[in-house]
Design a protein around this motif. Structure first.
Motif, short mmCIF file in Angstrom:
data_model
loop_
_atom_site.label_atom_id
_atom_site.label_comp_id
_atom_site.label_asym_id
_atom_site.label_seq_id
_atom_site.Cartn_x
_atom_site.Cartn_y
_atom_site.Cartn_z
N ASP A 55 0.81 -1.22 0.00
CA ASP A 55 0.00 0.00 0.00
C ASP A 55 0.85 1.26 0.00
OD1 ASP A 55 -2.26 -1.54 0.01
OD2 ASP A 55 -2.66 -1.34 2.16
N ILE A 56 2.09 1.16 0.47
CA ILE A 56 2.97 2.34 0.46
C ILE A 56 4.12 2.15 -0.54
CG2 ILE A 56 2.41 3.03 2.82
CD1 ILE A 56 5.09 1.80 3.71
N GLY A 57 3.92 1.24 -1.48
CA GLY A 57 4.91 1.04 -2.53
C GLY A 57 5.93 -0.04 -2.25
N GLY A 58 5.71 -0.81 -1.19
CA GLY A 58 6.65 -1.86 -0.83
C GLY A 58 6.43 -3.14 -1.63
N VAL A 59 7.36 -4.07 -1.46
CA VAL A 59 7.29 -5.35 -2.16
C VAL A 59 6.43 -6.35 -1.39
CG1 VAL A 59 8.68 -7.21 -3.19
CG2 VAL A 59 9.58 -4.89 -3.11
N GLY A 60 6.37 -6.19 -0.06
CA GLY A 60 5.50 -7.03 0.75
C GLY A 60 6.04 -8.41 1.07
N LEU A 61 7.37 -8.56 1.07
CA LEU A 61 7.96 -9.85 1.39
C LEU A 61 8.27 -9.91 2.89
CD1 LEU A 61 10.33 -10.20 -1.69
CD2 LEU A 61 8.07 -11.23 -1.37
N GLY A 62 8.78 -11.05 3.35
CA GLY A 62 8.99 -11.26 4.77
C GLY A 62 10.44 -11.17 5.19
N PRO A 63 10.73 -11.55 6.44
CA PRO A 63 12.10 -11.46 6.96
C PRO A 63 13.08 -12.36 6.23
CG PRO A 63 10.65 -12.56 8.53
CD PRO A 63 9.78 -11.97 7.48
N VAL A 64 12.60 -13.48 5.66
CA VAL A 64 13.50 -14.38 4.94
C VAL A 64 14.07 -13.68 3.71
CG1 VAL A 64 13.67 -16.52 3.61
CG2 VAL A 64 12.38 -16.49 5.77
N GLU A 65 13.19 -13.10 2.91
CA GLU A 65 13.64 -12.41 1.70
C GLU A 65 14.47 -11.18 2.04
OE1 GLU A 65 10.01 -14.78 0.68
OE2 GLU A 65 10.51 -13.33 2.26
N GLU A 66 14.07 -10.47 3.09
CA GLU A 66 14.83 -9.28 3.48
C GLU A 66 16.25 -9.67 3.90
OE1 GLU A 66 13.70 -5.28 5.82
OE2 GLU A 66 13.58 -7.11 7.06
N ALA A 67 16.39 -10.77 4.63
CA ALA A 67 17.72 -11.23 5.03
C ALA A 67 18.55 -11.63 3.81
CB ALA A 67 17.60 -12.40 6.00
N LEU A 68 17.92 -12.29 2.85
CA LEU A 68 18.65 -12.69 1.63
C LEU A 68 19.13 -11.47 0.85
CD1 LEU A 68 16.41 -15.67 0.41
CD2 LEU A 68 18.72 -15.82 1.39
N VAL A 69 18.30 -10.43 0.80
CA VAL A 69 18.72 -9.19 0.12
C VAL A 69 19.89 -8.56 0.86
CG1 VAL A 69 18.02 -6.81 -0.38
CG2 VAL A 69 16.50 -8.71 -0.97
N ALA A 70 19.80 -8.52 2.19
CA ALA A 70 20.89 -7.94 2.99
C ALA A 70 22.19 -8.72 2.79
CB ALA A 70 20.51 -7.90 4.47
N MET A 71 22.11 -10.04 2.64
CA MET A 71 23.31 -10.83 2.35
C MET A 71 23.93 -10.40 1.03
SD MET A 71 22.43 -14.76 3.39
CE MET A 71 21.78 -15.19 5.01
N GLU A 72 23.08 -10.18 0.02
CA GLU A 72 23.60 -9.77 -1.28
C GLU A 72 24.25 -8.38 -1.19
OE1 GLU A 72 23.79 -11.74 -3.88
OE2 GLU A 72 22.89 -13.29 -2.64
N LEU A 73 23.66 -7.49 -0.40
CA LEU A 73 24.27 -6.18 -0.20
C LEU A 73 25.61 -6.30 0.51
CD1 LEU A 73 21.09 -4.15 0.88
CD2 LEU A 73 22.31 -3.98 -1.31
N GLY A 74 25.67 -7.19 1.51
CA GLY A 74 26.93 -7.41 2.22
C GLY A 74 28.01 -7.96 1.31
#
Length: 323
Positions: A55-74
């Protein structure tokens, strides 16, 4: 019981984030005179809204996907503002969240020692994520005073309203802090993996006495130890993200354990990477020192290894009391 992200979750992150980040965040960018991150392009990928409501333009995924994205950023040694803006979503109110998701708002990390704030990578930020004693608070740049430049990107300041420091600040709750620490654990595990890949690649390339140095036992063992440390940090972080998504009673303990393990892996692997590279590992034009600096910066912002170990012990004791 599920212990790791499933194949669909991994494939989604690979296609939607990992491959584009290869082009946006090559390590070579960090050797440029002005190593500004491609902020708009990263925001356009939806990285800052991975866990946000659509509703505010987010992707709407959960902590699993967020952690995987953070790993890729790291893995790509993403700048402090990128990681901190991702964390800040969980500490922000609704109005600020909408601005964070689009990349309109930017957040820099800051630590508070006594009455002085140390702001890291503050250029262009309109908030800082202030950390002290295991807590976190979002503070507008306008609430800071007495700014003193340390170098082109970092500065010190004080809170403009002395009544705010620190008792009057609004501190994030435990739910938000757990998500912040999951992102930190994921990013650090990605840095540990980055150091491993860097060392292995160099060990295959560098020759001594007519052979690649990776064939020598001392170097081979270093690389093997790095691989094991990176894998342990990655797997514990992945399990912690799954535990959080499933609402397990031990989720906070698993996240704290992941952060401690990732801190150890990032520190150990960044140092071993320098050793594998030998003399060139200490030089400014080589990559190993970049991992060392980024890992230390994120660990300092997270409060350090000792504080993480104390929280693991506290979380474990709490679980024992609860039976």
């Amino acid at each position: 019981m599920t212990f790791h992200p499933d194949a669909d979750q991994r494939a989604l992150i690979e296609d939607a984030f990992s491959r584009p980040l290869d082009e946006l965040l090559p390590l070579a960018r960090l050797h440029a005179a002005e190593a500004a991150e491609p902020w708009e392009a990263i925001a356009g990928l939806g990285i800052f809204g991975v866990a946000a409501d659509p509703d505010i333009g987010g992707v709407g995924l959960g902590p699993v996907e967020e952690a995987l994205v953070a790993m890729e950023l790291g893995r790509r040694l993403a700048g402090a503002q990128i990681l901190t803006t991702l964390m800040a979503y969980h500490c922000a109110d609704e109005a600020l969240r909408a601005r964070l998701v689009t990349g309109e708002a930017r957040v820099a990390p800051a630590t508070l020692t006594g009455g002085s704030l140390c702001v890291i990578d503050g250029d262009g930020a309109d908030h800082v994520l202030l950390r002290r004693d295991g807590r976190a608070s979002l503070v507008p740049i306008g609430a800071l005073a007495d700014r003193k430049t340390v170098d082109d990107h970092h500065w010190t300041a004080t809170l403009a309203d002395a009544g705010q420091a620190p008792a009057g600040l609004v501190w994030a709750d435990d739910v938000a802090l757990t998500r912040v620490r999951l992102i930190e654990a994921a990013a650090l595990s990605g840095m540990a993996a980055c150091a491993t890949t860097m060392a292995v690649d160099y060990a295959k390339l560098r020759e001594q006495f007519g052979h690649a140095i990776g064939g020598f036992q001392a170097v081979k063992h270093q690389c093997a130890n790095m691989a094991m440390a990176a894998m342990a940090a990655r797997d514990q972080t992945s399990f912690a993200s799954v535990a959080l998504e499933q609402g397990r009673a031990d989720a906070a303990f698993q996240v704290e354990s992941a952060l401690l393990l990732a801190i150890d892996a990032a520190l150990a692997n960044s140092r071993r990477n320098v050793q594998v590279h030998g003399g060139i590992g200490f030089s400014e034009e080589a990559d190993p020192h970049l991992v060392v600096k980024r890992a230390h910066l994120l660990i300092e912002a997270a409060g350090g290894a000792d504080a993480a170990a104390d929280r693991v012990a506290g979380a474990e004791a709490a679980m024992i009391r609860q039976g």
